[in-house]
Design a protein around this motif. Structure first.
Motif, PDB file in Angstrom:
ATOM      1  N   SER A   1      -2.935  36.643   8.077  1.00 22.00           N
ATOM      2  CA  SER A   1      -1.842  36.044   8.931  1.00 22.00           C
ATOM      3  C   SER A   1      -0.674  36.860   8.700  1.00 22.00           C
ATOM      4  O   SER A   1       0.308  37.124   9.617  1.00 22.00           O
ATOM      5  CB  SER A   1      -1.598  34.834   8.764  1.00 22.00           C
ATOM      6  N   LEU A   2      -0.220  37.202   7.407  1.00 26.25           N
ATOM      7  CA  LEU A   2       0.787  38.202   7.166  1.00 26.25           C
ATOM      8  C   LEU A   2       0.658  39.322   7.730  1.00 26.25           C
ATOM      9  O   LEU A   2       1.902  39.937   8.110  1.00 26.25           O
ATOM     10  CB  LEU A   2       0.935  38.196   5.530  1.00 26.25           C
ATOM     11  N   LYS A   3      -0.333  40.037   7.551  1.00 26.63           N
ATOM     12  CA  LYS A   3      -0.628  41.779   8.132  1.00 26.63           C
ATOM     13  C   LYS A   3      -0.512  41.329   9.936  1.00 26.63           C
ATOM     14  O   LYS A   3       0.266  42.272  10.388  1.00 26.63           O
ATOM     15  CB  LYS A   3      -1.907  41.958   7.977  1.00 26.63           C
ATOM     16  N   GLN A   4      -0.888  39.930  10.180  1.00 25.87           N
ATOM     17  CA  GLN A   4      -0.744  40.120  11.841  1.00 25.87           C
ATOM     18  C   GLN A   4       0.699  40.310  12.422  1.00 25.87           C
ATOM     19  O   GLN A   4       1.184  40.705  13.068  1.00 25.87           O
ATOM     20  CB  GLN A   4      -1.384  38.894  12.519  1.00 25.87           C
ATOM     21  N   LYS A   5       1.469  39.389  11.457  1.00 23.93           N
ATOM     22  CA  LYS A   5       2.924  39.448  11.879  1.00 23.93           C
ATOM     23  C   LYS A   5       3.525  40.694  11.621  1.00 23.93           C
ATOM     24  O   LYS A   5       4.617  40.973  12.400  1.00 23.93           O
ATOM     25  CB  LYS A   5       3.579  38.290  10.677  1.00 23.93           C
TER      26      LYS A   5
ATOM     27  N   ASN B   1      -7.880  46.568   2.634  1.00 19.60           N
ATOM     28  CA  ASN B   1      -7.847  47.913   3.150  1.00 19.60           C
ATOM     29  C   ASN B   1      -8.037  48.071   4.653  1.00 19.60           C
ATOM     30  O   ASN B   1      -7.494  48.885   5.629  1.00 19.60           O
ATOM     31  CB  ASN B   1      -8.774  48.937   2.489  1.00 19.60           C
ATOM     32  N   ALA B   2      -9.139  47.168   5.143  1.00 24.30           N
ATOM     33  CA  ALA B   2      -9.479  47.127   6.664  1.00 24.30           C
ATOM     34  C   ALA B   2      -8.136  46.854   7.261  1.00 24.30           C
ATOM     35  O   ALA B   2      -8.010  47.123   8.634  1.00 24.30           O
ATOM     36  CB  ALA B   2     -10.755  46.177   6.703  1.00 24.30           C
ATOM     37  N   GLN B   3      -7.497  45.674   6.970  1.00 20.44           N
ATOM     38  CA  GLN B   3      -6.456  45.147   7.353  1.00 20.44           C
ATOM     39  C   GLN B   3      -5.115  46.443   7.676  1.00 20.44           C
ATOM     40  O   GLN B   3      -4.696  46.763   8.708  1.00 20.44           O
ATOM     41  CB  GLN B   3      -5.528  44.318   6.822  1.00 20.44           C
ATOM     42  N   LEU B   4      -5.129  47.010   6.714  1.00 20.60           N
ATOM     43  CA  LEU B   4      -4.350  48.280   6.644  1.00 20.60           C
ATOM     44  C   LEU B   4      -4.886  49.534   7.612  1.00 20.60           C
ATOM     45  O   LEU B   4      -4.167  49.988   8.149  1.00 20.60           O
ATOM     46  CB  LEU B   4      -4.085  49.019   5.403  1.00 20.60           C
ATOM     47  N   GLY B   5      -6.324  49.442   7.622  1.00 23.69           N
ATOM     48  CA  GLY B   5      -7.013  50.431   8.622  1.00 23.69           C
ATOM     49  C   GLY B   5      -6.583  50.139   9.999  1.00 23.69           C
ATOM     50  O   GLY B   5      -6.452  51.209  10.900  1.00 23.69           O
TER      51      GLY B   5
END
Length: 209
Positions: free
Chosen positions: A72-76, A131-135
């Motif tokens: 949720s944080l990464k999506q925002k 790391n996949a989120q950062l990817g």
């Protein structure tokens, strides 16, 4: 023969409410200073006023719960940066504003960010998922760099994949370190410096002879 009274199955609304309560409780406990390593499922369930067994109906373990908070944080933050990328006249000043907004978001969720960094040091699944989120950011920035090269805005000597890695993973390291140790009064200055470094060092780097 005595009758057996069966409890009606929980509705989807009930399940959603329990799940939301478990997420909110975990974030509250982390914000109150409880370390993620020390935070057990039993305490999360007790504080959320649900049975321990109910926790496992919704999450495989506490790491899966943490990753949902992190997603949720990464999506925002992804949405914030994507808005800058979609601007017709995207420039370093807009990028600085986007980074400042990301810092504000990270400060509001500093406990979750701290827990992710903590868990990633010993849990390979958390590290891989984060790391996949950062990817996802990496792919978006690399696509932007390739598009800018096609438009003649960026020299051909820039490697889009490596440049995107420097922007995303390097930028995240600086911003998260600032959240951990820096003063909120310096957020705008940090955002400005990171934006200028990324803009002139990658997005609009002059051709190297």
């Amino acid at each position: 023969m005595p009758s057996i009274t069966r409890r009606p199955p929980r509705s989807d609304e009930d399940r959603t409410a329990v799940r939301a309560r478990l997420l909110a409780t975990t974030q509250r406990l982390l914000t109150e200073g409880v370390g993620f390593t020390e935070l057990g499922v039993q305490r999360i369930a007790a504080e959320a006023k649900v049975a321990r067994s109910s926790f496992y109906v919704h999450f495989r373990d506490k790491s899966e719960l943490l990753l949902l908070l992190a997603t949720s944080l990464k999506q925002k933050s992804f949405d914030i940066v994507s808005r800058w990328q979609s601007e017709r006249e995207a420039d370093w000043e807009g990028l600085a504003r986007a980074y400042e907004d990301v810092l504000t978001l990270y400060r509001e969720n500093a406990a979750v960010l701290r827990a992710i960094n903590e868990a990633a040091t010993y849990d390979p699944a958390v590290r891989a998922a984060w790391n996949a989120q950062l990817g996802r950011f990496h792919r978006t920035v690399a696509d932007r760099l390739r598009a800018d090269q096609r438009a003649g805005l960026l020299g051909p000597d820039v490697d889009p994949e490596i440049g995107a890695r420097v922007v995303v993973f390097g930028g995240f390291a600086v911003l998260s370190q600032h959240i951990a140790d820096g003063d909120a009064a310096d957020d705008a200055a940090v955002a400005r410096e990171v934006a200028l470094a990324h803009w002139h060092g990658t997005f609009r780097r002059p051709a190297v002879p």
